[in-house]
Design a protein around this motif. Structure first.
Motif, PDB file in Angstrom:
ATOM      1  N   ILE A   1     -43.055 -30.340  37.065  1.00  0.00           N
ATOM      2  CA  ILE A   1     -44.222 -29.503  36.776  1.00  0.00           C
ATOM      3  C   ILE A   1     -43.814 -28.267  35.978  1.00  0.00           C
ATOM      4  O   ILE A   1     -44.464 -27.895  34.984  1.00  0.00           O
ATOM      5  CB  ILE A   1     -44.922 -29.088  38.086  1.00  0.00           C
TER       6      ILE A   1
ATOM      7  N   ALA B   1     -53.672 -26.135  33.974  1.00  0.00           N
ATOM      8  CA  ALA B   1     -53.718 -27.206  34.978  1.00  0.00           C
ATOM      9  C   ALA B   1     -52.408 -27.273  35.755  1.00  0.00           C
ATOM     10  O   ALA B   1     -52.388 -27.387  36.987  1.00  0.00           O
ATOM     11  CB  ALA B   1     -54.032 -28.540  34.309  1.00  0.00           C
ATOM     12  N   ALA B   2     -51.287 -27.185  35.036  1.00  0.00           N
ATOM     13  CA  ALA B   2     -49.987 -27.250  35.702  1.00  0.00           C
ATOM     14  C   ALA B   2     -49.756 -26.029  36.595  1.00  0.00           C
ATOM     15  O   ALA B   2     -49.226 -26.148  37.709  1.00  0.00           O
ATOM     16  CB  ALA B   2     -48.874 -27.361  34.661  1.00  0.00           C
TER      17      ALA B   2
ATOM     18  N   ALA C   1     -51.781 -26.334  39.758  1.00  0.00           N
ATOM     19  CA  ALA C   1     -51.167 -27.322  40.654  1.00  0.00           C
ATOM     20  C   ALA C   1     -49.967 -26.712  41.377  1.00  0.00           C
ATOM     21  O   ALA C   1     -49.786 -26.896  42.589  1.00  0.00           O
ATOM     22  CB  ALA C   1     -50.737 -28.557  39.857  1.00  0.00           C
TER      23      ALA C   1
ATOM     24  N   THR D   1     -50.082 -18.314  38.786  1.00  0.00           N
ATOM     25  CA  THR D   1     -51.483 -18.663  39.023  1.00  0.00           C
ATOM     26  C   THR D   1     -52.364 -17.426  38.948  1.00  0.00           C
ATOM     27  O   THR D   1     -53.431 -17.437  38.298  1.00  0.00           O
ATOM     28  CB  THR D   1     -51.634 -19.333  40.402  1.00  0.00           C
TER      29      THR D   1
ATOM     30  N   SER E   1     -56.771 -29.926  39.888  1.00  0.00           N
ATOM     31  CA  SER E   1     -55.471 -29.627  40.496  1.00  0.00           C
ATOM     32  C   SER E   1     -55.521 -29.825  42.005  1.00  0.00           C
ATOM     33  O   SER E   1     -54.536 -30.252  42.621  1.00  0.00           O
ATOM     34  CB  SER E   1     -55.057 -28.190  40.161  1.00  0.00           C
TER      35      SER E   1
ATOM     36  N   GLY F   1     -54.884 -33.349  42.835  1.00  0.00           N
ATOM     37  CA  GLY F   1     -53.448 -33.614  42.819  1.00  0.00           C
ATOM     38  C   GLY F   1     -52.757 -33.127  44.081  1.00  0.00           C
ATOM     39  O   GLY F   1     -51.851 -33.789  44.599  1.00  0.00           O
TER      40      GLY F   1
END
Length: 484
Positions: free
Chosen positions: A105, A135-136, A139, A173, A194, A197
């Motif tokens: 990631i 998005a990463a 997550a 984040t 996310s 996931g």
């Protein structure tokens, strides 16, 4: 035939077109909902967090794959216990180390950030890169919250390296939530994806059985040829007629020097200076049975009588154990070893090789955890006690491993003084022979691949890590513990 397949092909084609159209529409909507692209302060903070997280995740993955101890992070019953966290069921996802997933990631983040922040790429590509980056990051942030909750509430131990990576994920984040290019609505949409996931990650961990606490290594044939085997020749050792694969002990003859009574307090120190090494009493006598313990497929042999051990020198079964008196998995394994000893009685001899996980006496350890601060002195004291009186050593060894926590050096030497003559123990400690033994134990530890302890070693098998099955250990000893 053509009439029936043509509608099917058309339907499939239309479905693919609609799918691509939907994805394109969603991507266009996210791009249109973008604010201005972040400037260098934001990208610099993100790059710092990503770099730290990549380094940390890479190190944790390396320790997982090599079974290496995690440096400077504790391994015991306190809150800081990297080993406990790294070996828990929450460290894997369907057998895949979570450190590998984290590394993937963060590498994806790094690639996206490079494209998103450089002017050499076109504006549409940079916008798409920022979407992938968001998005990463989301997550990683959600995963960080999950793993922090697991450490604090479930394991009740924390891994400092893990927490550092999680902190980086949370900071990244928050940074994108506050200063990212996406508006609230589109950011929430990506966060929802996310979260899906995250649920896959959590479900996989809940469905994954807990990992085994030990590994089994098999040696069908000697790992080296007899002519190529290294001779481990200790200081002042007997080096005549030695087998190439005999791991020899760092002692010579059989009698301890005793000055004339009445002058012991005057002569003890000069004698130590003159002879350099105090020689063992009857524990290495020449007339003892020559029972050897073979390990690593027969590539290495140890004469039982020459090394710290409990049980008869000519026992039917022999196991070689590497351990640290301060190592929690070693203490748990000890309970099984002790039960096996009781069950097998005089048929079993255990060669005990303390290997301190402390950089002061073990150069393979780069950073010593607080839990192992007294590992060296405890190990040397145990060896010195064996040199003075093997029977007293057995009592001390069992006492040192009986409780959940390792005793302090002060407690241990006080106990040892009740088991052997304090003056003889002091002379033995001052001689430095026990230091030589620990050095030899560490040399053998390096020879067999370092890594995790405890290690229970037989001619064709080695069990590495915590092993608590008494029945399994007894069966293993009966099957593998005879000389080959």
């Amino acid at each position: 035939m053509n009439h029936t397949t043509t509608p099917t092909l058309l339907a499939r084609h239309q479905g693919e077109v609609l799918s691509k159209s939907s994805a394109s529409s969603a991507l266009n909507w996210l791009v249109q909902d973008m604010k201005s692209l972040p400037r260098w302060p934001v990208t610099t903070l993100l790059a710092t967090c990503i770099s730290v997280a990549i380094g940390t995740s890479s190190y944790l993955l390396w320790t997982h794959l090599t079974s290496s101890p995690i440096a400077g992070c504790g391994s015991g019953d306190g809150w800081i216990d990297c080993e406990g966290v790294a070996r828990s069921r929450w460290s894997v996802w369907f057998g895949v180390p979570v450190s590998l997933l984290a590394l993937a990631i963060y590498v994806a983040m790094a690639a996206s950030l490079v494209v998103a922040s450089l002017d050499r790429f076109s504006r549409p590509r940079r916008e798409i890169a920022w979407i992938g980056m968001t998005a990463a990051v989301f997550a990683a942030g959600m995963s960080a919250i999950w793993f922090i909750v697991v450490q604090l509430l479930v394991l009740q131990h924390i891994c400092l390296y893990c927490m550092l990576a999680h902190t980086c994920g949370l900071v990244a984040t928050i940074t994108l939530l506050v200063a990212g290019p996406l508006r609230a609505k589109s950011a929430m949409t990506i966060a929802s994806l996310s979260f899906v996931g995250l649920m896959i990650l959590v479900s996989g961990q809940l469905l994954t059985p807990p990992p085994a606490a030990f590994e089994i290594e098999l040696f069908d044939t000697p790992s080296v040829d007899g002519n190529d085997a290294l001779e481990f020749l200790p200081p002042n050792s007997r080096n005549e007629n030695l087998e190439d694969n005999l791991f020899d002990a760092p002692v010579t003859s059989a009698k301890i020097y005793k000055p004339p009574q009445g002058y012991a307090h005057l002569l003890a120190l000069p004698v130590l200076v003159a002879i350099g090494v105090v020689e063992a009493e009857s524990s290495q006598a020449d007339d003892l049975p020559e029972r050897f313990a073979s390990i690593q497929g027969g590539a290495i042999k140890l004469k039982v009588a020459d090394w710290p051990h409990i049980g008869p020198n000519d026992a039917k079964y022999v196991v070689v154990e590497m351990f640290d008196y301060c190592c929690p998995p070693c203490r748990e394994t000890f309970q099984a070893v002790r039960s096996a000893q009781v069950e097998l009685g005089d048929d079993l001899a255990i060669v005990l090789l303390p290997v301190p996980l402390n950089s002061d006496c073990n150069p393979t350890i780069k950073v010593t955890g607080a839990h192992y601060k007294e590992s060296c002195v405890l190990s040397k004291l145990a060896v010195a006690t064996w040199r003075v009186d093997p029977k007293a050593f057995e009592s001390l060894h069992l006492w040192m491993l009986a409780d959940d926590h390792a005793p302090t050096y002060a407690e241990t030497i006080a106990k040892a003084r009740t088991l052997v003559d304090p003056k003889r123990l002091d002379i033995e400690l001052a001689s430095g022979v026990s230091d030589q033994y620990i050095s030899r134990h560490v040399a053998l530890y390096k020879r067999v691949g370092e890594g995790a302890i405890p290690k229970l070693m037989f001619p064709r098998t080695s069990v590495v890590g915590k092993f608590t099955s008494v029945d399994g250990l007894v069966d293993l000893i009966r099957r593998e513990g005879t000389e080959r």
